[in-house]
Design an enzyme around this catalytic site. Structure first.
Site, PDB file in Angstrom:
ATOM      1  N   LYS A   1       0.877  -1.171   0.000  1.00  0.00           N
ATOM      2  CA  LYS A   1       0.000   0.000   0.000  1.00  0.00           C
ATOM      3  C   LYS A   1       0.912   1.217   0.000  1.00  0.00           C
ATOM      4  O   LYS A   1       1.565   1.514   0.997  1.00  0.00           O
ATOM      5  CB  LYS A   1      -0.919   0.005   1.237  1.00  0.00           C
TER       6      LYS A   1
ATOM      7  N   GLY B   1      -8.908   8.927   8.689  1.00  0.00           N
ATOM      8  CA  GLY B   1      -9.354   9.020  10.078  1.00  0.00           C
ATOM      9  C   GLY B   1     -10.451  10.034  10.332  1.00  0.00           C
ATOM     10  O   GLY B   1     -10.888  10.201  11.472  1.00  0.00           O
TER      11      GLY B   1
ATOM     12  N   ALA C   1      -9.815   5.133   3.097  1.00  0.00           N
ATOM     13  CA  ALA C   1      -9.685   6.310   3.975  1.00  0.00           C
ATOM     14  C   ALA C   1     -10.954   7.151   4.026  1.00  0.00           C
ATOM     15  O   ALA C   1     -11.606   7.389   3.014  1.00  0.00           O
ATOM     16  CB  ALA C   1      -8.528   7.213   3.562  1.00  0.00           C
ATOM     17  N   GLY C   2     -11.256   7.570   5.245  1.00  0.00           N
ATOM     18  CA  GLY C   2     -12.327   8.537   5.473  1.00  0.00           C
ATOM     19  C   GLY C   2     -13.682   7.947   5.796  1.00  0.00           C
ATOM     20  O   GLY C   2     -14.598   8.670   6.166  1.00  0.00           O
TER      21      GLY C   2
ATOM     22  N   ASN D   1      -9.922   1.497   8.787  1.00  0.00           N
ATOM     23  CA  ASN D   1      -9.281   1.145  10.048  1.00  0.00           C
ATOM     24  C   ASN D   1      -9.954   1.850  11.233  1.00  0.00           C
ATOM     25  O   ASN D   1     -10.568   1.233  12.095  1.00  0.00           O
ATOM     26  CB  ASN D   1      -7.790   1.516   9.968  1.00  0.00           C
ATOM     27  N   THR D   2      -9.867   3.186  11.243  1.00  0.00           N
ATOM     28  CA  THR D   2     -10.286   3.957  12.419  1.00  0.00           C
ATOM     29  C   THR D   2     -11.743   3.712  12.791  1.00  0.00           C
ATOM     30  O   THR D   2     -12.057   3.599  13.985  1.00  0.00           O
ATOM     31  CB  THR D   2     -10.056   5.459  12.165  1.00  0.00           C
TER      32      THR D   2
END
Lengths: 65, 280
Positions: B114, B175, B202-203, B224-225
């Site tokens: 990545k 995040g 992301a996001g 992830n977050t």
């Protein structure tokens, strides 16, 4: 000689990267290495001399996103 | 009666490998190692992102027998059985990203990467110029690159020309949990590259946002977050898995076009006496 290991100063008597990695207690295949910002393959560590003021990075796996 | 899928969901193909799940999950910021493992299991993800850190201690302390933090994580993540996707998080230059990539390839024994080249601290948005250059170098060196990019069509085109077979445009800043900041651009990207594997990375903050991306025809979601920092990460991982599956199934089923005016769902032909007097 004085070197920088992962951003901190270190005095070492070892002359090459493989010897330094072993002296620090790392198994050779459990870490990845670089000198002065350039990757050094596992197989090339013994042929990679340390020099005064060089910046050594020894990296291990961690969490990532 | 068990509902049947309108179209069987096909496998996700990434550089020649096939995966059942369309959920790629990050391994950072969980409350504990046990919750990380349980969340991975609940997500059904086949692929987990990992990274590299400076190794502070010894590999194994001879006095205590204790593994270093890096080796503890390595032992833990192998228990998940997932395929690992190492990242170049924190890299801001092509040189940093390329060297980190080589370190990751050796350590994790995978050509997968990545690729992140961060250009701005507040938004953590990619430096797309550095990203394309690093992708060109790494693809030529045999890496299978998953570039974290914006939703820009021209950048996407250059990443494909560099040798990438997968693109990972952001939904919104890493995040932030804002979801899809620009669905129009993501839709255009999907339409422009119908045969390229596209992953929103992301996001994403909510399962509904993940479903929205999948309904647009995206191939997978990386996040992830939103799971790791949820009140109950394991349950949230399961919620995302369901949303991603539902969104993908809905895309395969073919959604209706939105319209400005109402259109009665109940047939009006043959309506009894109230026909013509208004009402639902």
């Amino acid at each position: 000689m004085k070197i920088h290991l992962n951003g901190a100063s270190l005095d070492t008597e070892h002359n090459d990267l493989a010897a330094l990695v072993a002296a620090l207690g790392h198994e050779a295949d459990k870490v990845a290495t670089a000198i002065d910002g350039l990757f050094v393959a596992r197989s090339a560590r013994a042929q990679t001399p340390l020099h005064e003021g060089c910046a050594i990075e020894i990296l291990a796996p961690m969490e990532g996103g | 009666m068990t509902p049947e899928k309108a179209v069987p969901n096909e496998a996700l193909n990434l550089y020649g490998s096939e995966f059942t799940s369309r959920f790629l999950i990050g391994s950072a910021q969980y409350p504990s190692p046990a919750i990380l493992l349980d969340a991975i299991a609940a997500s059904g993800a086949d692929i987990v992102t990992v990274s590299l850190r400076r190794e502070a201690g010894k590999g194994v302390d001879k006095d205590t027998g204790k593994e270093s933090a890096g080796q503890q994580f390595w032992s833990l993540i192998q228990q998940s059985g997932a395929r690992l996707l190492p990242n170049t998080a924190g890299c801001k230059t092509v040189k940093e990203a390329v060297n980190t990539a080589h370190m990751a390839r050796e350590l994790f024994a995978t050509p997968w990467l990545k690729l992140e080249v961060i250009g701005e601290d507040d938004t953590l948005q990619p430096d797309v110029f550095g990203l394309v250059e690093a992708a060109r170098i790494l693809c030529a060196e045999g890496f299978q690159v998953f570039p974290y990019t914006t939703d820009d069509l021209v950048v996407a085109d250059k990443l494909l020309a560099a040798g990438c077979e997968v693109l990972m445009p952001w939904g919104s800043p890493i995040g932030s949990g804002r979801g899809l900041n620009n669905p129009f651009a993501l839709k255009a990207l999907r339409a422009h590259f119908p045969d390229t594997t596209l992953i929103v990375d992301a996001g994403i903050g909510l399962p509904s946002q993940a479903a929205q991306a999948m309904e647009l025809g995206y191939d997978a979601i990386l996040l992830n977050t939103a799971v790791a920092k949820a009140g109950d990460p394991v349950t949230m991982a399961s919620a995302f898995a369901q949303a991603i599956e539902a969104g993908h199934t809905a895309f395969n089923a073919g959604a209706i076009e939105a319209r400005d005016m109402a259109c009665p769902s109940t047939p009006v032909l043959g309506s009894p006496f109230w026909h013509g007097t208004g009402g639902a």
